[in-house]
Design a protein around this motif. Structure first.
Motif, mmCIF file in Angstrom:
data_model
loop_
_atom_site.group_PDB
_atom_site.id
_atom_site.type_symbol
_atom_site.label_atom_id
_atom_site.label_comp_id
_atom_site.label_asym_id
_atom_site.label_seq_id
_atom_site.Cartn_x
_atom_site.Cartn_y
_atom_site.Cartn_z
ATOM 1 N N CYS A 163 0.796 -1.231 0.000
ATOM 2 C CA CYS A 163 0.000 0.000 0.000
ATOM 3 C C CYS A 163 0.824 1.274 0.000
ATOM 4 N N GLY A 164 2.087 1.171 0.300
ATOM 5 C CA GLY A 164 2.928 2.355 0.371
ATOM 6 C C GLY A 164 2.814 3.069 1.705
ATOM 7 N N PRO A 165 3.584 4.130 1.872
ATOM 8 C CA PRO A 165 3.639 4.824 3.155
ATOM 9 C C PRO A 165 2.321 5.467 3.578
ATOM 10 N N ALA A 166 1.404 5.667 2.654
ATOM 11 C CA ALA A 166 0.111 6.244 3.021
ATOM 12 C C ALA A 166 -0.679 5.329 3.952
ATOM 13 N N ALA A 167 -0.296 4.048 4.032
ATOM 14 C CA ALA A 167 -0.985 3.109 4.919
ATOM 15 C C ALA A 167 -0.807 3.485 6.380
ATOM 16 N N GLY A 168 0.293 4.141 6.699
ATOM 17 C CA GLY A 168 0.503 4.563 8.080
ATOM 18 C C GLY A 168 1.872 4.207 8.602
ATOM 19 N N GLU A 169 2.043 4.440 9.896
ATOM 20 C CA GLU A 169 3.312 4.150 10.569
ATOM 21 C C GLU A 169 3.469 2.646 10.778
ATOM 22 N N ARG A 170 4.677 2.165 10.615
ATOM 23 C CA ARG A 170 4.931 0.730 10.745
ATOM 24 C C ARG A 170 4.552 0.206 12.131
ATOM 25 N N VAL A 171 4.839 0.965 13.183
ATOM 26 C CA VAL A 171 4.524 0.517 14.536
ATOM 27 C C VAL A 171 3.013 0.372 14.715
ATOM 28 N N ALA A 172 2.262 1.341 14.209
ATOM 29 C CA ALA A 172 0.806 1.276 14.313
ATOM 30 C C ALA A 172 0.244 0.118 13.490
ATOM 31 N N LEU A 173 0.825 -0.116 12.333
ATOM 32 C CA LEU A 173 0.382 -1.230 11.501
ATOM 33 C C LEU A 173 0.685 -2.569 12.165
ATOM 34 N N ALA A 174 1.837 -2.673 12.816
ATOM 35 C CA ALA A 174 2.184 -3.909 13.521
ATOM 36 C C ALA A 174 1.219 -4.151 14.671
ATOM 37 N N ALA A 175 0.863 -3.091 15.403
ATOM 38 C CA ALA A 175 -0.095 -3.239 16.504
ATOM 39 C C ALA A 175 -1.456 -3.682 15.962
ATOM 40 N N ALA A 176 -1.869 -3.107 14.831
ATOM 41 C CA ALA A 176 -3.131 -3.498 14.213
ATOM 42 C C ALA A 176 -3.071 -4.946 13.730
ATOM 43 N N ALA A 177 -1.936 -5.348 13.198
ATOM 44 C CA ALA A 177 -1.773 -6.733 12.744
ATOM 45 C C ALA A 177 -1.899 -7.699 13.910
ATOM 46 N N GLN A 178 -1.318 -7.347 15.042
ATOM 47 C CA GLN A 178 -1.419 -8.220 16.219
ATOM 48 C C GLN A 178 -2.863 -8.300 16.702
ATOM 49 N N ARG A 179 -3.570 -7.145 16.725
ATOM 50 C CA ARG A 179 -4.980 -7.158 17.128
ATOM 51 C C ARG A 179 -5.798 -8.014 16.167
ATOM 52 N N ALA A 180 -5.529 -7.862 14.875
ATOM 53 C CA ALA A 180 -6.254 -8.645 13.878
ATOM 54 C C ALA A 180 -5.988 -10.132 14.065
ATOM 55 N N TRP A 181 -4.737 -10.474 14.292
ATOM 56 C CA TRP A 181 -4.392 -11.887 14.438
ATOM 57 C C TRP A 181 -4.996 -12.486 15.704
ATOM 58 N N ASP A 182 -4.946 -11.738 16.796
ATOM 59 C CA ASP A 182 -5.539 -12.223 18.041
ATOM 60 C C ASP A 182 -7.039 -12.464 17.869
ATOM 61 N N ALA A 183 -7.705 -11.545 17.180
ATOM 62 C CA ALA A 183 -9.143 -11.692 16.946
ATOM 63 C C ALA A 183 -9.437 -12.883 16.048
ATOM 64 N N ARG A 184 -8.648 -13.067 14.999
ATOM 65 C CA ARG A 184 -8.850 -14.211 14.094
ATOM 66 C C ARG A 184 -8.631 -15.523 14.834
ATOM 67 N N ARG A 185 -7.619 -15.575 15.680
ATOM 68 C CA ARG A 185 -7.360 -16.801 16.457
ATOM 69 C C ARG A 185 -8.484 -17.082 17.437
ATOM 70 N N ALA A 186 -9.145 -16.021 17.900
ATOM 71 C CA ALA A 186 -10.271 -16.174 18.823
ATOM 72 C C ALA A 186 -11.555 -16.570 18.092
ATOM 73 N N GLY A 187 -11.472 -16.683 16.769
ATOM 74 C CA GLY A 187 -12.602 -17.146 15.986
ATOM 75 C C GLY A 187 -13.480 -16.061 15.395
ATOM 76 N N GLU A 188 -13.054 -14.803 15.495
ATOM 77 C CA GLU A 188 -13.857 -13.722 14.920
ATOM 78 C C GLU A 188 -13.813 -13.781 13.401
ATOM 79 N N GLU A 189 -14.917 -13.445 12.802
ATOM 80 C CA GLU A 189 -15.034 -13.426 11.345
ATOM 81 C C GLU A 189 -14.264 -12.237 10.774
#
Length: 100
Positions: free
Chosen positions: A37-63
């Motif tokens: 997506c390029g740098p417009a996607a945001g800061e790498r640290v914020a994206l990593a935190a979002a990735a962890q939240r997304a992964w935790d939710a997916r592992r918990a069975g969220e759609e």
């Protein structure tokens, strides 16, 4: 001192191999999002935190739709939230991480 070879973008001490198979690496996922997506996607640290939240939710069975909505509610743009979720799922498939 830089070490040149391959793409010419490697520097001494930089991790150039994939993370261990079976482990989720949110920083790696953030790098995937930035590459796609390029740098417009945001800061790498914020994206990593979002990735962890997304992964935790997916592992918990969220759609996926609920996870994406939660990322948007947490402040990500809808396109960025979709990219984070897609990158997290792609990473899990590519590196043999359970839970997606």
């Amino acid at each position: 001192m830089g070490r040149w070879g391959g793409s010419g973008r490697c520097v001494e001490g930089e991790r150039v191999l994939a993370p261990p198979e079976g482990s989720f690496d949110p920083d790696w996922v953030a790098a995937i999002v930035l590459e796609r997506c390029g740098p417009a996607a945001g800061e790498r640290v914020a994206l990593a935190a979002a990735a962890q939240r997304a992964w935790d939710a997916r592992r918990a069975g969220e759609e996926p739709g609920a996870v994406q909505a939660a990322l948007v509610a947490a402040g990500l743009a809808p396109a960025t939230a979709a990219a984070v979720l897609r990158a997290a799922d792609d990473f899990a498939s590519a590196y043999g991480v359970d839970g997606a």
